[in-house]
Design an enzyme around this catalytic site. Structure first.
Site, short mmCIF file in Angstrom:
data_model
loop_
_atom_site.label_atom_id
_atom_site.label_comp_id
_atom_site.label_asym_id
_atom_site.label_seq_id
_atom_site.Cartn_x
_atom_site.Cartn_y
_atom_site.Cartn_z
CB THR A 25 -11.00 -4.82 2.79
OG1 THR A 25 -11.15 -3.74 3.71
CG2 THR A 25 -11.95 -4.60 1.64
CB THR A 59 11.48 13.47 8.83
OG1 THR A 59 10.74 14.50 8.16
CG2 THR A 59 11.67 12.31 7.88
CD GLN A 60 5.54 16.55 11.73
OE1 GLN A 60 5.23 17.41 10.91
NE2 GLN A 60 5.37 16.71 13.02
CB CYS A 61 9.36 14.51 5.04
SG CYS A 61 9.58 16.24 5.39
CG ASP A 69 -11.26 -3.33 10.41
OD1 ASP A 69 -10.12 -2.82 10.44
OD2 ASP A 69 -12.20 -2.83 9.77
CB SER A 70 -5.74 -4.81 9.98
OG SER A 70 -5.71 -3.56 9.33
#
Ligand code: ASP
Length: 360
Positions: free
Chosen positions: A32, A296-298, A76-77
């Site tokens: 961007t 972990t998803q945390c 665009d990355s």
């Protein structure tokens, strides 16, 4: 693979090349920060380096010697590929001795992956590699790109009282903070403070001044000159658990032909369903020599699979603990280690060892 032209945009040319001004190389990949609006579709598209720099005339006021180079086709990355990481690393390696630091301009979407990958690829790094971008294009009146670029250049040229580079690692600079690259995650698609590092403190914060956090910065002791590891194995996948995930789905993923590494994103402190089919599938897969790593998803905290029986089954099935690795760091570390050609046991050992500050 994207090819590079040699440095072509000289922003400031020193009358005497050895006048002591820090030399910084800007590597523009897209994102961007350099985009402008397509008049037909009104969508943002990457533009070239000249557009970007013309929008930041203040840059000439910095007492730096700057040169820049860009991807032939800035992207665009979201289209970033490991071949682009190799390209960036190649530019850094070719110019390593000629510059005090490197500023990589990059889209925010996959910035944390690039930062993590480069941190593993650039062994013995002893200079700053600062990756930045912006949420608004540099031509926008409210852009955050100008400030990010200028601060990145200042950080890349900073030295400590003993004359050493202040930053000697790959870092992401965004809005108010400098983060370790392999600890960072994009956490907002809207906020100017788009990145966070929930398991590691900021390396620097920006207010009236630039405040470095000396204790948090990596103090590498290079064992030799910069060594770039170009080999990357992309035979990896991420499996994100959710309640109700079905055996046929997990089996299908784990039996993907050619797969060598799996990032298993688990609940809380490293827990997953205790269905016998799940543990059996994990066991079968690790026994085939696939490296499975539990993260972990945390966004904050570490995997501690011994805490609950729901986690013990996973580790007994041969799944490695990724401790507090981010998902981005885990994916790229697996790609890097699997690409190294090392023996499986050594890969597993290194996967559990902090190579460049990516895990606690
Ligand atoms: N899609 C853009 C990119 O990652 C978003 C940005 O730069 O912020 O290249």
């Amino acid at each position: 693979m994207t090819s590079y032209t040699s440095p072509k945009t000289t922003l400031t040319k020193s009358p005497e090349p050895d006048n002591g001004r820090p030399r910084i190389l800007i590597i523009y990949t897209g994102g961007t920060i350099g985009m402008i609006e397509n008049p037909d579709t009104r969508a943002l598209e990457p533009f070239n380096m000249r557009h970007l720099l013309d929008n930041v005339p203040k840059i000439k006021l910095l007492d730096l010697e700057l040169e820049s180079m860009e991807f032939d086709n800035p992207i665009d990355s979201s289209s970033m590929e490991p071949s682009h990481w190799q390209d960036i690393a190649r530019v850094i390696e070719a110019n390593y001795n000629d510059y005090d630091g490197f500023v990589v301009l990059h889209g925010t979407d996959t910035m944390a992956y690039t930062a993590s990958a480069l941190s593993f690829m650039l062994e013995n790094l002893d200079k700053p590699v600062i990756i930045t971008g912006s949420q608004l294009p540099i031509g926008d009146v409210r852009t955050d790109g100008e400030e990010n670029l200028i601060t990145a250049l200042q950080v890349a040229s900073a030295r400590d009282s003993e004359g050493r580079h202040m930053v000697r690692e790959v870092a992401i600079l965004f809005e108010d903070y400098l983060w370790r690259g392999n600890r960072s995650t994009k956490h907002s698609s809207d906020n100017f403070n788009a990145f966070s590092s929930d398991n590691y403190p900021a390396l620097a914060s920006f207010g009236l001044g630039i405040h470095f956090n000396r204790e948090a910065l990596l103090a590498p002791k290079p064992k030799g000159p910069l060594k770039v590891h170009y080999d990357i194995d992309t035979n990896v996948m991420v499996i994100d658990l959710f309640p109700g995930i079905q055996e046929n789905v997990v089996r299908h993923m784990m039996e993907t032909p050619g797969i060598k590494g799996i990032v298993l994103k688990t609940f809380g402190a490293g827990n997953g369903p205790s269905h016998p089919w799940f543990i059996r599938l994990l066991e079968e897969t690790t026994k085939r020599g696939v490296v499975i790593v539990n993260v972990t998803q945390c966004s904050n905290g570490s995997v501690n699979p011994e805490l609950y029986s729901a986690g013990i089954g996973i580790s007994r099935a041969g799944v490695l603990s990724g401790r507090d690795l981010t998902s981005e760091a885990c994916v790229t570390k697996l790609m890097h280690l699997l690409g190294s050609g090392e023996k499986l046991d050594h890969i597993k050992h290194l996967m559990s060892t902090s190579l460049c500050g990516e895990m606690t």
